[in-house]
Scaffold this motif. Sequence first.
Motif, PDB file in Angstrom:
ATOM      1  N   ALA A  78       0.861  -1.187   0.000  1.00 20.04           N
ATOM      2  CA  ALA A  78       0.000   0.000   0.000  1.00 20.04           C
ATOM      3  C   ALA A  78       0.891   1.228   0.000  1.00 20.04           C
ATOM      4  O   ALA A  78       1.685   1.425   0.906  1.00 20.04           O
ATOM      5  CB  ALA A  78      -0.886   0.005   1.246  1.00 20.04           C
ATOM      6  N   THR A  79       0.759   2.041  -1.042  1.00 14.04           N
ATOM      7  CA  THR A  79       1.597   3.237  -1.146  1.00 14.04           C
ATOM      8  C   THR A  79       0.856   4.339  -1.871  1.00 14.04           C
ATOM      9  O   THR A  79      -0.013   4.065  -2.698  1.00 14.04           O
ATOM     10  CB  THR A  79       2.922   2.937  -1.889  1.00 14.04           C
ATOM     11  OG1 THR A  79       3.691   4.126  -1.960  1.00 14.04           O
ATOM     12  CG2 THR A  79       2.691   2.411  -3.299  1.00 14.04           C
ATOM     13  N   SER A  80       1.194   5.577  -1.535  1.00 10.53           N
ATOM     14  CA  SER A  80       0.624   6.704  -2.266  1.00 10.53           C
ATOM     15  C   SER A  80       1.636   7.224  -3.287  1.00 10.53           C
ATOM     16  O   SER A  80       1.387   8.200  -3.959  1.00 10.53           O
ATOM     17  CB  SER A  80       0.283   7.821  -1.272  1.00 10.53           C
ATOM     18  OG  SER A  80       1.452   8.164  -0.540  1.00 10.53           O
ATOM     19  N   LYS A  81       2.782   6.560  -3.366  1.00 14.67           N
ATOM     20  CA  LYS A  81       3.899   7.173  -4.087  1.00 14.67           C
ATOM     21  C   LYS A  81       4.043   6.746  -5.542  1.00 14.67           C
ATOM     22  O   LYS A  81       4.583   7.489  -6.350  1.00 14.67           O
ATOM     23  CB  LYS A  81       5.193   6.939  -3.298  1.00 14.67           C
ATOM     24  CG  LYS A  81       5.079   7.606  -1.915  1.00 14.67           C
ATOM     25  CD  LYS A  81       6.175   7.288  -0.962  1.00 14.67           C
ATOM     26  CE  LYS A  81       5.767   7.736   0.451  1.00 14.67           C
ATOM     27  NZ  LYS A  81       6.722   7.328   1.472  1.00 14.67           N
ATOM     28  N   ILE A  82       3.614   5.559  -5.877  1.00 13.86           N
ATOM     29  CA  ILE A  82       3.567   5.191  -7.302  1.00 13.86           C
ATOM     30  C   ILE A  82       2.217   4.545  -7.600  1.00 13.86           C
ATOM     31  O   ILE A  82       1.559   4.017  -6.701  1.00 13.86           O
ATOM     32  CB  ILE A  82       4.709   4.217  -7.707  1.00 13.86           C
ATOM     33  CG1 ILE A  82       4.685   2.937  -6.862  1.00 13.86           C
ATOM     34  CG2 ILE A  82       6.071   4.880  -7.614  1.00 13.86           C
ATOM     35  CD1 ILE A  82       5.640   1.860  -7.362  1.00 13.86           C
TER      36      ILE A  82
END
Length: 614
Positions: A78-82
């Motif tokens: 879970a990431t907002s970066k890619i």
Amino acid sequence: MSDIIHLLPDSVANQIAAGEVIQRPASVLKELVENAIDAGASHIQILIKDAGRTLIQVVDNGKGMSETDARMAFERHATSKIKNADDLFSIRTMGFRGEALASIAAVAQVELRTRRAEDELGVLVEIAGTRVFQQEMIQCDAGTSFVVKNLFFNVPARRRFLKSDNVEKSHILAEFYRIALVNTEVAFSLFDGDEEVFQLQASNIKMRIENIFGKNAKKRWQQQLLTIETSTGLVNISGYVGKPEYAQKSAVQYFFVNGRYMRHPYFHKAVLLAYNQMIQATESPNYFIYFEVDPQTIDINIHPTKTEIKFENEQAIWSILSASVKESLGKFNIVPSIDFDQEGSIDLPTGMSVENVRPPQTNFNPNYNPFGSTTYKRPVLDWENLYGDFEKKEKNIESAPDCQPDLDSLINGSKNASEQQQVIETIESRAENFQFKNRFILTSIKSGMLMIDQHRAHIRILFDLFISQMENRKALSQQVLFPELLELSTDDALIFEQLLPDLYHVGFDFETIGNHSYHVKGVPDQLGTASVIDLLLTMLDKARTTAEDLKEGMHTTIALSVAEASALKSGQRLSNEEMSDLIDRLFACANHNVTPDGKKIMTIFTHEEIEKRF
Ligand code: ADP
Ligand code: MG
């Protein structure tokens, strides 16, 4: 039979993944602080307790998270970066794998408090071993606070694998430096329990370097750092390199690319090349070098904890880097003036020239008659000066009735029958010694000719002496008139403190003067003219690279380093008696054939071999 394959529960899968990402408290610190940087924080506060074992807290004033994001953040991947695979090639953030928080939550107890500036209420999430215990709305400052407690509480094997507090702290500091040195516009504070370790204001790079490494020696950094600056289509290189005269054994060296710390042995060589002929082979320059490249041209995707980075244009950047460093060195009129090409020359410690190698001192006996062999008494040597204080029994050679050394003690010192045979043989027929090239001692034995490397022989003798001093907790120290100053960085000081007991036992004596500085008040009795500070830094270097077994492994490193620095050098002329005594001492060592690091001390040319040549 029924099917046997099933999916692992999240808690197990995350724990396995955590094994990769979270190896020690320092890894938690790195991940949390990187997240704070990615969240745009301008102020990051860090608190650790018990070297991060029981508590690591990171508080930032970054953009915070929504209620849903706060919960999502702990999911694996879970990431907002890619968003998609293409994004992998244009990474500008520190994180992007979405693994860190899931991993930390799998192996520790985590409390997250976070609020976005635009929200009235923030959210608290408590999670441990991947299980969420609590999620509620709370009042809190804008930004994010992570509290990570009791790391590896559910993985005892990992917990046991952790090293001493000092070693874990030095890992934490190493990670901290890597982030703080490149995010200099961010203010940091670091507390170890109640103790303030760092309070760093937002600043430029040079000030940051000084604030981190220069506490005791500000002037030095001011003086020694030369700016490097190069812009090309491929790469922009900026930063600082140290003047050659400040090169040291344990140099401070950092590479960063696009705001991320990296290791790059190949580029390191490019820097060294620029210093060619300006520094000694055993020394290395300090440097802080920052690369900016198109993110498309590097691959940072190798491994979550690896710091190696692949460059598309490695060769070209190598040349640009080397030229750029050379240019800075040249600009400041630093011309190679010393030729350190010592190929084939003798082995001298730094700062020592052939002239001031003083021969071992002997108390010459004026009654000594080399021809009256029947009444010959061994001249009295100044043992303390030459070899240190040995057991009385062994020291009594001077009172022996004739030139026969104390065979018993020699034989007891050797282990197996064939070694004993060799000792007896050596002693029985030894008459005259001959020094070859001021480096080897040749002496005749029954079966032929024995050739001994004097430097290595003395290393073995001193090594055994130091080890026995450490075991018996007694040291022979010599107080120095003008104590030298040893200034260390915070992390080096942590390792140094661990070495102190052993250093005392080989004869060092220190006075702590605070701020990670020490006066060297005493040195081992036999140290000679070797540079004390260099020696201590070399040991620190070795200790750092063997930090994994610092607790057990340092005895031999210390004993060997001091023995190497103190031993008779090749090139030092010895009298016949000094040679005899060296041989006696050598054969009193249980393992007299090789140095502690496995180098051959002696060799025998048998009669047959010699005969064959004629
Ligand atoms: P990654 O950093 O690779 O994206 P992490 O597991 O470290 O993965 O973090 C997951 C997500 O949680 C991040 O992508 C980010 O959106 C959010 N996050 C983590 N830490 C913070 C923080 N200090 N402030 C704001 N958001 C954060
Ligand atoms: Mg992250």
